[in-house]
Motif scaffolding. Structure first.
Motif, PDB file in Angstrom:
ATOM      1  N   GLU A 144       0.838  -1.208   0.000  1.00  0.00           N
ATOM      2  CA  GLU A 144       0.000   0.000   0.000  1.00  0.00           C
ATOM      3  C   GLU A 144       0.873   1.258   0.000  1.00  0.00           C
ATOM      4  OE1 GLU A 144      -3.036   1.373  -0.819  1.00  0.00           O
ATOM      5  OE2 GLU A 144      -3.902  -0.145   0.528  1.00  0.00           O
ATOM      6  N   CYS A 145       0.442   2.279  -0.706  1.00  0.00           N
ATOM      7  CA  CYS A 145       1.083   3.587  -0.592  1.00  0.00           C
ATOM      8  C   CYS A 145       0.607   4.244   0.698  1.00  0.00           C
ATOM      9  CB  CYS A 145       0.714   4.469  -1.782  1.00  0.00           C
ATOM     10  SG  CYS A 145       1.316   3.805  -3.351  1.00  0.00           S
ATOM     11  N   TYR A 146       1.493   4.987   1.354  1.00  0.00           N
ATOM     12  CA  TYR A 146       1.078   5.678   2.579  1.00  0.00           C
ATOM     13  C   TYR A 146       1.540   7.118   2.578  1.00  0.00           C
ATOM     14  CZ  TYR A 146       5.782   5.030   4.645  1.00  0.00           C
ATOM     15  OH  TYR A 146       7.127   5.061   4.914  1.00  0.00           O
ATOM     16  N   PHE A 147       0.991   7.889   3.516  1.00  0.00           N
ATOM     17  CA  PHE A 147       1.189   9.345   3.546  1.00  0.00           C
ATOM     18  C   PHE A 147       1.409   9.794   4.998  1.00  0.00           C
ATOM     19  CE2 PHE A 147      -1.071   8.026  -0.173  1.00  0.00           C
ATOM     20  CZ  PHE A 147      -0.344   8.667  -1.166  1.00  0.00           C
ATOM     21  N   PRO A 148       1.694  11.080   5.218  1.00  0.00           N
ATOM     22  CA  PRO A 148       1.925  11.519   6.604  1.00  0.00           C
ATOM     23  C   PRO A 148       0.744  11.153   7.494  1.00  0.00           C
ATOM     24  CG  PRO A 148       2.592  13.239   5.090  1.00  0.00           C
ATOM     25  CD  PRO A 148       1.917  12.172   4.264  1.00  0.00           C
ATOM     26  N   GLY A 149       1.042  10.553   8.619  1.00  0.00           N
ATOM     27  CA  GLY A 149       0.012  10.197   9.589  1.00  0.00           C
ATOM     28  C   GLY A 149      -0.663   8.864   9.349  1.00  0.00           C
ATOM     29  N   SER A 150      -0.517   8.266   8.173  1.00  0.00           N
ATOM     30  CA  SER A 150      -1.152   6.970   7.901  1.00  0.00           C
ATOM     31  C   SER A 150      -0.750   5.967   8.986  1.00  0.00           C
ATOM     32  CB  SER A 150      -0.684   6.401   6.556  1.00  0.00           C
ATOM     33  OG  SER A 150      -0.996   7.236   5.474  1.00  0.00           O
ATOM     34  N   PRO A 151      -1.723   5.380   9.687  1.00  0.00           N
ATOM     35  CA  PRO A 151      -1.372   4.398  10.725  1.00  0.00           C
ATOM     36  C   PRO A 151      -1.018   3.048  10.096  1.00  0.00           C
ATOM     37  CG  PRO A 151      -3.733   4.763  10.696  1.00  0.00           C
ATOM     38  CD  PRO A 151      -3.164   5.652   9.648  1.00  0.00           C
ATOM     39  N   LEU A 152       0.251   2.860   9.773  1.00  0.00           N
ATOM     40  CA  LEU A 152       0.684   1.622   9.119  1.00  0.00           C
ATOM     41  C   LEU A 152       0.367   0.413   9.987  1.00  0.00           C
ATOM     42  CD1 LEU A 152       2.028   3.630   7.272  1.00  0.00           C
ATOM     43  CD2 LEU A 152       4.130   2.314   7.394  1.00  0.00           C
ATOM     44  N   LEU A 153       0.538   0.586  11.296  1.00  0.00           N
ATOM     45  CA  LEU A 153       0.136  -0.454  12.252  1.00  0.00           C
ATOM     46  C   LEU A 153      -0.594   0.210  13.408  1.00  0.00           C
ATOM     47  CD1 LEU A 153       3.343  -2.690  12.711  1.00  0.00           C
ATOM     48  CD2 LEU A 153       1.374  -3.170  11.234  1.00  0.00           C
ATOM     49  N   THR A 154      -1.615  -0.492  13.907  1.00  0.00           N
ATOM     50  CA  THR A 154      -2.310  -0.086  15.121  1.00  0.00           C
ATOM     51  C   THR A 154      -2.252  -1.292  16.052  1.00  0.00           C
ATOM     52  OG1 THR A 154      -3.778   1.270  13.768  1.00  0.00           O
ATOM     53  CG2 THR A 154      -4.474   0.827  16.048  1.00  0.00           C
ATOM     54  N   VAL A 155      -1.631  -1.111  17.212  1.00  0.00           N
ATOM     55  CA  VAL A 155      -1.371  -2.239  18.109  1.00  0.00           C
ATOM     56  C   VAL A 155      -2.169  -2.042  19.383  1.00  0.00           C
ATOM     57  CG1 VAL A 155       0.437  -3.561  19.278  1.00  0.00           C
ATOM     58  CG2 VAL A 155       0.942  -2.414  17.097  1.00  0.00           C
ATOM     59  N   GLU A 156      -3.037  -2.992  19.699  1.00  0.00           N
ATOM     60  CA  GLU A 156      -3.914  -2.875  20.870  1.00  0.00           C
ATOM     61  C   GLU A 156      -3.703  -4.049  21.805  1.00  0.00           C
ATOM     62  OE1 GLU A 156      -7.392  -0.123  19.115  1.00  0.00           O
ATOM     63  OE2 GLU A 156      -7.934  -2.246  19.207  1.00  0.00           O
TER      64      GLU A 156
END
Lengths: 446, 446
Positions: B103-115
């Protein structure tokens, strides 16, 4: 050997296809000499620092093809059965001479000289280059940073900014370049390095308030810990930090600043700490440091530097640009003639010359003659010989790689760097710290 | 698990001291959310490319402390017995949401969210960052190069220019970024990538003459091989190369140029090949290429690009500058307030919006609401949801990491990149390809 531990496939495919073709033509067993060196130093580097030699020995010990690897190669169907058989039984049985880990190097310095059959010397090419290109780049950057730090301790905190396994090697190389410790636990365990670390902003944010977070940290790490004071307001953070340590019956070890204008903050925080009577509390800074930022903090009341990204990525020079070139075939010097990438044929024996004040003055590379003859000529010329036999008929020198090897390399780097003339210590772009001269043995003798 | 395979110590010390202090204070079990993202894109990057997610799953599978590691930590004497016990039994049991690889990503894009609990999410921090910072940097550079190559194949030949284990991951990331193959055999074996390579200058120098060397190579690799023609004189090399293939009964596959002015040489060599009737013989070039050099070769008669240093070192950006920040504690948004490093509190659910022509127009990050509510709001807004659950209660999604995962990631990258508007494809410095907007769920609904 388990495939996961073998280093034999950390190799470019062309090394294997060359061995395959050379075995078929009968040329694979020709005796050759390869040299590993840099054609020039990267811009801004006045000297390079040798690091990775110990890791090479570690990797050579595991340079064996596993059954699983041979089966995979066989299934790829581009190697002759005789080649697969050669690889199955492969152990490097040649000689390797190398600069000591920690030694400063210059354009043309033969960091490694590898002698053996064409096949065995070729199989090692990629691995030797990978290790030294990375480790030397990091150690060279680290050395510039410790020059800029003027004796204040530098700490490697770059694990998260490079590949997870490269980070382990980077910590080792940084310590050879003068760093005192690392945050990387695997590096600490594997290479017996001092490890450091206390807490991140997330720890402060985990609690309802900063005093609560500081109290929790001091309760376990003691008042001598380092508290991170810039999650909210820095002045309030410093006040809370000193109070947290005193509530636990001690004076705070250090505060850490990780954002903003570090010079300005350092002065303010030092003033605040002193006005609180916390004269022994130190200040450590950690945000985007490199050798230039460290130099700019030289006059600020800072006690240690935590360096991340820039040390593990070589501070603008992520690879040392070292190459591995065939220089002799059956005792005859050979060299490539293509434009912009010429090499000088023949094995070079290296010594460092000194001026009357004892500063290094020249990197002398002598061609011609046997190892013994050249060593004696270098000695007569007053040069310090730079190469040591680190692999003898395939047998590795265990001293270069066991406990204490990193400490010894760091000590050697201090000695080697202290020999260099002042211009070599400058951070600005410019010429190599000392010139390199290639001479035939007859010319040095006379 | 053998200590050498465990990934649990590829970690900064402070992760363990934070867990230690949080266990003692009772805060370690608080439910938290961490996000892994970049505050901004590096200069010259119009988009980033997600790579490394599959490697994270590989690494998580091995994230267990071995007896040997626990014994070492115990001997270091800074962790409480309860902490050692916690580590001894540690398995991550939380959830991880991630952008698809490629995937292309940009500033702030949450590449991972860990809970999960603070303790378990904290222990993973360094490893997650190391993997993604390196792999994304390489994939992002590779993608720019494949844009510049306009469909001509790019080949990774950088193994020798970076750490030997990083090289394996770099090959994988380069292929996600659009490269077709690699010279690195370990990468080929581990990730089922196409491998390439034929010979180096040393092979030519091993023989008495160039024709002899070419004959030896063609004898084993066949006339369709690639011959390196610039060890001596290029024109003579091309003549010898074509003749060697024809002597073996075929037309030469390709010649390789590795020095000098590649544009000028490519035209000359193409002319010479055509005049020899070798119209099907291709030209591959390999010296110090990056996206700009590749673009400059666009009009030259070149058939493929071998890229070394610049792809494995991220072409000037060796780390993706991704960070890992606590954004929620027990469901409450939290954020650091320090200058220049603010974070936006609260978990973000991400979707990509499109304009009327079908081009991506905005990276929308929605705060507030449950995962399900936000997904439905994104869908109503016409956005493509970007996050997938890759770890569910500690269970890893095997599809993201087994055979075919790299191929699928590369295909996804092509789709994602093709959605971007034209300015995102430019090599020059400038704004991110699409803007990022953070909105509360109520504002998106309305």
């Amino acid at each position: 050997m388990a495939a996961s531990l073998s280093t034999a496939l950390l190799t470019d495919k062309y090394e294997l296809t060359m061995v395959d073709a050379a075995l078929a033509s009968g040329a694979a067993e020709r005796r050759v000499t390869f040299e590993l060196f840099g054609r020039k130093l990267p811009p801004t580097r006045r000297f390079g620092v040798v690091a990775g030699t110990g890791r090479i020995l570690e990797a050579l010990e595991r340079f064996e093809f596993s059954d699983d690897q041979i089966a995979w190669l066989e299934a790829q169907d581009y190697l002759a059965p005789a080649t697969l058989e050669y690889l199955r039984n492969f152990r490097f049985s040649g000689d390797i001479y190398g600069y000591a880990e920690g030694e400063c190097y210059f354009p043309g310095s033969p960091l490694l000289t590898v002698e053996g059959t064409f096949a065995e010397c070729t199989l090692l090419e990629t691995l030797l280059l990978s290790v030294l290109n990375f480790d030397c780049a990091v150690a060279s950057a680290a050395s510039r940073m410790t020059i800029a730090a003027h004796g204040r301790p530098c700490i490697d905190m770059g694990a998260r900014r490079t590949h997870e396994r490269a980070a382990v090697s980077a910590a080792r190389a940084a310590v050879i370049g003068g760093f005192v410790s690392t945050s990387d636990l695997e590096a600490g365990k594997r290479y017996d390095l001092e490890t450091v670390g206390t807490s991140a902003h997330s720890f402060t944010l985990l609690y309802e308030s900063e005093p609560e977070a500081f109290a929790a940290q001091v309760a376990r790490l003691g008042p001598s810990t380092t508290l991170l004071v810039d999650t909210y307001d820095i002045a309030k953070g410093v006040e809370n930090a000193v109070a947290a340590a005193r509530a636990a019956g001690g004076e705070l070890g250090a505060v850490r600043l990780d954002s903003g204008d570090l010079v300005a903050h350092a002065f303010k925080v030092r003033g605040q700490l002193d006005s609180l009577g916390a004269h022994t509390t130190r200040i450590t800074v950690t945000s985007d440091l490199d050798e230039y930022a460290i130099a700019a903090l030289g006059a600020a009341p800072v006690d240690s530097y935590g360096v991340g990204t820039r040390v593990v990525t070589g501070s603008g020079v992520p690879t040392a640009a070292l190459v591995y070139k065939l220089v002799e075939r059956e005792g005859v010097p050979v060299a490539k003639e293509s434009e912009s990438k010429q090499t000088i044929g023949g094995r070079k024996v290296a010594g460092r010359l000194f001026d009357d004040e004892g500063y290094a003055s020249e990197e002398l590379l002598v061609t011609g003659g046997t190892w013994e003859e050249t060593q004696s000529v270098l000695k007569d010329a007053g040069a310090r010989p730079l190469q040591h036999k680190i692999v003898d008929g395939g047998m590795l020198d265990p001293n270069l790689w066991g406990p204490g090897a990193v400490e010894e390399a760091a000590a050697h780097h201090r000695r080697s760097r202290n020999e260099l003339p002042y211009p070599a210590w400058r951070l600005s772009e410019g010429e190599p710290g000392i010139p390199t001269r290639v001479s035939a043995i007859e010319d040095v003798r006379s």
